[in-house]
Design an enzyme around this catalytic site. Sequence first.
Site, mmCIF file in Angstrom:
data_model
loop_
_atom_site.group_PDB
_atom_site.id
_atom_site.type_symbol
_atom_site.label_atom_id
_atom_site.label_comp_id
_atom_site.label_asym_id
_atom_site.label_seq_id
_atom_site.Cartn_x
_atom_site.Cartn_y
_atom_site.Cartn_z
ATOM 1 N N HIS A 6 11.611 -20.100 29.365
ATOM 2 C CA HIS A 6 11.673 -20.699 28.479
ATOM 3 C C HIS A 6 11.374 -20.635 27.363
ATOM 4 C CE1 HIS A 6 7.715 -18.895 29.570
ATOM 5 N NE2 HIS A 6 7.878 -18.975 27.533
ATOM 6 N N ARG A 10 5.743 -22.773 18.703
ATOM 7 C CA ARG A 10 3.606 -23.248 17.380
ATOM 8 C C ARG A 10 3.688 -25.050 17.572
ATOM 9 N NH1 ARG A 10 5.091 -17.943 16.964
ATOM 10 N NH2 ARG A 10 3.085 -16.801 18.504
ATOM 11 N N GLU A 55 8.078 -24.260 25.603
ATOM 12 C CA GLU A 55 6.874 -24.415 25.860
ATOM 13 C C GLU A 55 6.100 -24.752 24.776
ATOM 14 O OE1 GLU A 55 3.642 -20.217 25.481
ATOM 15 O OE2 GLU A 55 4.726 -20.193 26.940
ATOM 16 N N ASN A 59 -2.550 -23.090 18.897
ATOM 17 C CA ASN A 59 -3.817 -22.139 19.149
ATOM 18 C C ASN A 59 -4.955 -23.340 18.852
ATOM 19 O OD1 ASN A 59 -2.485 -19.879 20.020
ATOM 20 N ND2 ASN A 59 -1.117 -20.531 17.368
ATOM 21 N N HIS A 79 8.886 -17.487 20.805
ATOM 22 C CA HIS A 79 9.746 -16.176 21.453
ATOM 23 C C HIS A 79 10.347 -16.621 22.465
ATOM 24 C CE1 HIS A 79 6.194 -16.646 23.689
ATOM 25 N NE2 HIS A 79 6.917 -17.290 24.735
ATOM 26 N N GLU A 122 9.843 -12.224 24.969
ATOM 27 C CA GLU A 122 8.805 -12.028 26.155
ATOM 28 C C GLU A 122 9.671 -11.556 27.624
ATOM 29 O OE1 GLU A 122 4.813 -14.020 28.145
ATOM 30 O OE2 GLU A 122 6.727 -15.238 27.307
#
Length: 144
Positions: A6, A10, A55, A59, A79, A122
């Site tokens: 993925h 954000r 994704e 937050n 990422h 990641e």
Amino acid sequence: MPKYLHSMIRVTDVDKTKHFFELLGLKEVKRFDSEQGRFTLVYLAAPGDEDAQVELTYNWPPADGSPAESYDGGRNFGHLAYRVENIYETCQTLMDAGVTINRPPRDGHMAFIRTPDNISIELLQDGRLEPAEPWMSMPNIGSW
């Protein structure tokens, strides 16, 4: 052989961003809320192509009432993620080649590195490995 999983972005409003991607035909395939970590993850994929996901990371605003994070200067893109067969071997190969392990795989599951252009990558273990040294004791280096 690594497997693409993925890309993470954000977001400041999960519902608005999810709606945007739904207009493109993507559907929610998974959601995770973390009370302790104060975040929500929503994974979207095109029907029939669930292996390639985006994704959405939201937050939550700080519990103390201070302002929520804002994302500028590229911080909204998070990422790329790849699943690997053995995260310890992969990280060791990268380190031997001079790559900094920004977030070591202390848990036997997840690590972060950066490309030469500082794009976060990641690495996720296929399954779980027991936490092991020297990884458990390695500190984070920089940000990821």
